[in-house]
Design an enzyme around this catalytic site. Structure first.
Site, PDB file in Angstrom:
ATOM      1  N   GLU A 225      -1.499  -2.239   8.950  1.00  0.00           N
ATOM      2  CA  GLU A 225      -2.489  -2.214   7.876  1.00  0.00           C
ATOM      3  C   GLU A 225      -1.773  -1.712   6.624  1.00  0.00           C
ATOM      4  O   GLU A 225      -1.734  -0.513   6.352  1.00  0.00           O
ATOM      5  CB  GLU A 225      -3.651  -1.282   8.236  1.00  0.00           C
ATOM      6  CG  GLU A 225      -4.486  -1.743   9.418  1.00  0.00           C
ATOM      7  CD  GLU A 225      -5.612  -2.690   9.025  1.00  0.00           C
ATOM      8  OE1 GLU A 225      -5.596  -3.199   7.882  1.00  0.00           O
ATOM      9  OE2 GLU A 225      -6.506  -2.911   9.853  1.00  0.00           O
ATOM     10  N   PRO A 226      -1.181  -2.624   5.834  1.00  0.00           N
ATOM     11  CA  PRO A 226      -0.383  -2.192   4.678  1.00  0.00           C
ATOM     12  C   PRO A 226      -1.196  -1.778   3.458  1.00  0.00           C
ATOM     13  O   PRO A 226      -0.620  -1.308   2.470  1.00  0.00           O
ATOM     14  CB  PRO A 226       0.455  -3.441   4.365  1.00  0.00           C
ATOM     15  CG  PRO A 226      -0.411  -4.580   4.797  1.00  0.00           C
ATOM     16  CD  PRO A 226      -1.136  -4.078   6.029  1.00  0.00           C
ATOM     17  N   GLU A 227      -2.514  -1.913   3.493  1.00  0.00           N
ATOM     18  CA  GLU A 227      -3.330  -1.707   2.301  1.00  0.00           C
ATOM     19  C   GLU A 227      -3.078  -0.368   1.590  1.00  0.00           C
ATOM     20  O   GLU A 227      -2.999  -0.342   0.354  1.00  0.00           O
ATOM     21  CB  GLU A 227      -4.824  -1.840   2.644  1.00  0.00           C
ATOM     22  CG  GLU A 227      -5.262  -3.238   3.023  1.00  0.00           C
ATOM     23  CD  GLU A 227      -5.200  -3.495   4.519  1.00  0.00           C
ATOM     24  OE1 GLU A 227      -5.924  -4.369   5.003  1.00  0.00           O
ATOM     25  OE2 GLU A 227      -4.414  -2.800   5.198  1.00  0.00           O
ATOM     26  N   PRO A 228      -2.976   0.776   2.318  1.00  0.00           N
ATOM     27  CA  PRO A 228      -2.753   2.035   1.602  1.00  0.00           C
ATOM     28  C   PRO A 228      -1.465   2.070   0.788  1.00  0.00           C
ATOM     29  O   PRO A 228      -1.340   2.885  -0.133  1.00  0.00           O
ATOM     30  CB  PRO A 228      -2.707   3.065   2.741  1.00  0.00           C
ATOM     31  CG  PRO A 228      -3.551   2.475   3.816  1.00  0.00           C
ATOM     32  CD  PRO A 228      -3.245   1.004   3.758  1.00  0.00           C
ATOM     33  N   LYS A 229      -0.507   1.203   1.098  1.00  0.00           N
ATOM     34  CA  LYS A 229       0.737   1.179   0.329  1.00  0.00           C
ATOM     35  C   LYS A 229       0.521   0.727  -1.103  1.00  0.00           C
ATOM     36  O   LYS A 229       1.254   1.133  -2.000  1.00  0.00           O
ATOM     37  CB  LYS A 229       1.752   0.237   0.998  1.00  0.00           C
ATOM     38  CG  LYS A 229       2.496   0.825   2.169  1.00  0.00           C
ATOM     39  CD  LYS A 229       3.603  -0.120   2.597  1.00  0.00           C
ATOM     40  CE  LYS A 229       4.416   0.480   3.727  1.00  0.00           C
ATOM     41  NZ  LYS A 229       5.516  -0.426   4.136  1.00  0.00           N
TER      42      LYS A 229
END
Length: 269
Positions: A132-136
């Site tokens: 889940e790369p979204e927080p990056k």
């Protein structure tokens, strides 16, 4: 049925949905979102279909929701509408009255991982990388199914560590996939699961699936997911230094450059 973004076929009692934007790693854009809805409509309405398999053409299952053109545009009302449409599509695989099986390989990221989690069973090839790369880059999780599938400690490891390349075997240990296969054998394994489900009593399968899901409803899962969606709306509508820089590079140099810049910064931590 062949749409602009996917292919739909029936093999015996199993409907097969193939995500078909291989040049974009099957990133889910608005057209694919629409086409997936049509494919599920057809599978659910066809009495000959008793299970559904979804997989991706080319090098990946899917890189998640397509951010090539940026995040949802407009005011908070419009962003909520767009994100709710994404959420509703993911949850259609959860709510489908027929068993759903995801066959994943290559990249299975972001919204694509959420879609795979929403399916009743998931098979992953050994080359799969999940995350889940979204927080990056300052985005939120549309359908926060992860802690309901694996527990809070492991969900936080995946979401808060910055590691969005979890292996198929690690995902199996976390309870996110049912089987890990050799590369290229994930679809046949998923079809075997689907065909097994198709042999069972139709009513018993539907009601058993509903009973399992009702347990989660009693625990408050749906309400929690909707609250998490509202959190995603807040994240998408709030600019941070990281999200501003990411979006500036995205607009100026494209997605690959923006992701490479963020990966470089993360690697320096």
């Amino acid at each position: 049925m062949f749409c602009s973004t996917l292919h739909y076929a029936r093999q015996g009692p199993v409907a097969i949905i193939t995500l078909n934007r291989p040049d974009k790693l099957n990133a889910i854009n608005p057209a694919m979102l629409h086409d997936l809805g049509l494919a599920l409509d057809q599978a659910e309405a066809d009495d000959a279909v008793r299970a559904v398999v979804v997989h991706g053409a080319g090098r990946a299952f899917s890189a998640g929701f397509d951010i090539e053109g940026g995040t949802a545009e407009g005011d908070i009302t419009e962003k909520r509408r767009v994100l709710k449409a994404d959420f509703d599509l993911i949850m259609r695989f959860w709510d489908c009255p027929k068993p759903t099986v995801a066959a994943v390989h290559g990249y299975c990221l972001g919204g694509a991982l959420e879609l795979a989690l929403a399916c009743d069973m998931t098979v992953a090839a050994e080359d799969t990388r999940l995350g889940e790369p979204e927080p990056k880059f300052g985005s939120g999780v549309v359908a926060l199914l992860l802690p309901w599938m694996t527990g809070p400690k492991l969900a936080k490891e995946l979401l808060l560590s910055g590691n969005d390349r979890f292996t198929a075997h690690r995902a199996y240990e976390m309870g996110l996939v049912n089987q890990v296969t050799a590369e290229g054998e994930h679809v046949s394994a998923a079809l075997a699961l689907a065909n097994n489900a198709a042999l069972l009593d139709r009513l018993a399968v539907t009601l058993t699936k509903q009973a399992i899901h009702r347990s989660y409803e009693i625990m408050g899962m749906r309400q929690a997911l909707l609250q998490a969606l509202e959190t995603d709306v807040v994240i998408e509508c709030t600019e941070t230094a990281e999200s501003r820089e990411f979006n500036e590079v995205l607009a100026r140099a494209g997605l690959k450059a923006a992701l490479a810049r963020r990966e470089l910064q993360w690697g320096q931590i």
